[in-house]
Write an enzyme that holds these catalytic residues in place. Sequence first.
Site, PDB file in Angstrom:
ATOM      1  N   ASP A  46       0.854  -1.044   0.067  1.00  0.00           N
ATOM      2  CA  ASP A  46       0.309   0.195  -0.131  1.00  0.00           C
ATOM      3  C   ASP A  46       0.871   1.246   0.031  1.00  0.00           C
ATOM      4  OD1 ASP A  46      -2.631  -0.839  -0.213  1.00  0.00           O
ATOM      5  OD2 ASP A  46      -3.024  -0.874   1.783  1.00  0.00           O
ATOM      6  N   TYR A 163     -17.134  -4.845   9.458  1.00  0.00           N
ATOM      7  CA  TYR A 163     -16.785  -5.530   8.142  1.00  0.00           C
ATOM      8  C   TYR A 163     -17.354  -6.533   7.934  1.00  0.00           C
ATOM      9  CZ  TYR A 163     -12.732  -2.116   7.549  1.00  0.00           C
ATOM     10  OH  TYR A 163     -11.947  -0.942   7.475  1.00  0.00           O
ATOM     11  N   LYS A 197     -17.697   2.129  11.936  1.00  0.00           N
ATOM     12  CA  LYS A 197     -17.034   2.506  10.834  1.00  0.00           C
ATOM     13  C   LYS A 197     -17.560   1.436   9.801  1.00  0.00           C
ATOM     14  CE  LYS A 197     -13.075   2.150   7.781  1.00  0.00           C
ATOM     15  NZ  LYS A 197     -12.732   1.172   7.110  1.00  0.00           N
TER      16      LYS A 197
END
Length: 293
Positions: A46, A163, A197
Site C-alpha cells: 500500500d 466489516y 465505521k
Amino acid sequence: MKGHRLRHLDAGKKARLYRILFQHGLCNGTALFLPYDQGLEHGPRDFFANPASGNPRYIIDLAVEGAFNGIAIQIGLAEKFYWDYAGEVPLVLKLNGKTEIPSDDAALSPLHASVEDAVRLGADAVGYTMYVGTPAQEQDFAQYRTVREDAQRLGMPLIVWAYPRGSAIEAKGGKSSFYAVDYAARTASELGADVVKVNFPKPDRRTGVRAEYDAEFSSQQAVEAVVRSANRTLVLISGGEKAGDEAMVEKARQSMEAGATGLIFGRNVWQRPHDESLRFVSRLREVLAKYPR
C-alpha cells in the site's frame, strides 16, 4: 447543545469523544479520521504509490497538518512514534488486526493490544475490527465482549470497524452491498459500539441479497438507511480504495447529508504526494463544515 448526541455515555467516554469532536478538526461535532493500519492489514504494497507514506512519522505529521480529529494506528507504531505528537492529534489505538494472507472465509482479527494499553498511551478511543458473517463470528463476538467490558470500565470510547466478510456474505451481494453494510452497522450498534465505521453501501450489488434489498435504491437512500440502522451509535463512512476525487467528495457529501458523524479516509489521502494530500483533505473539510452536529 454541544455534545447532545453523547448524553447516553458515561463521563469518561463523553469527555474523550467531546475532545475528538469539539476540540480538534473543525470543532463542530464532525470528524475526519486518518487510519494507518494498512501496513498490517494489506502489507507494505500500500506504500508503493507514495513511498514516504511507509514512514509513520510522515503519516502523523500529515494528520496534524491536515487537522484531523484522530489517527488510528496499531500498538507498535503508537509506542514508537506517538509520544512526539501526544495531545496534538487524538490517538485511536487499534486493538486487533490480521494480515491479508489467509482467506477471508473464516476471518478473525486477533487481539494484540488492550484498553489498558490505550489508557497508558493517552488514547482518546480504541478501535476493534469485527467481521460480520464469517464462520468465526461466534469467537469474534466473544473476543469483542471482553474489549467492550474493558472499554466501559475504563471510560474509553469504542469504535468498531464493522466489516462483512466470508463466503456467505459473498453469496448475498458481497461485502459492499447495501444488505451487508446495513447489517454490519446494525450489528455493531446492538453489540454496544459507541462509533461504527462502515464502507459506503452499494445498492446495485443485489445478487443473492434478501428480498427487501432486491429493489431499486439510490446511493443516498442506502447510506441514510445505514445511518438509521446504527441508531445512537455514531457513524463514520470509509473512503475505501482510491478512486476519482469528485466521486469521493460526492460520497462524503451524501454520507454527511445522511446524518453520519464523519469520514475515515486513509489510502485516499496518504497514497498521494504530500501537498496533493492536503488539498484533498481541504475539500473534505469543506464538506464537513456544511454539516455541524
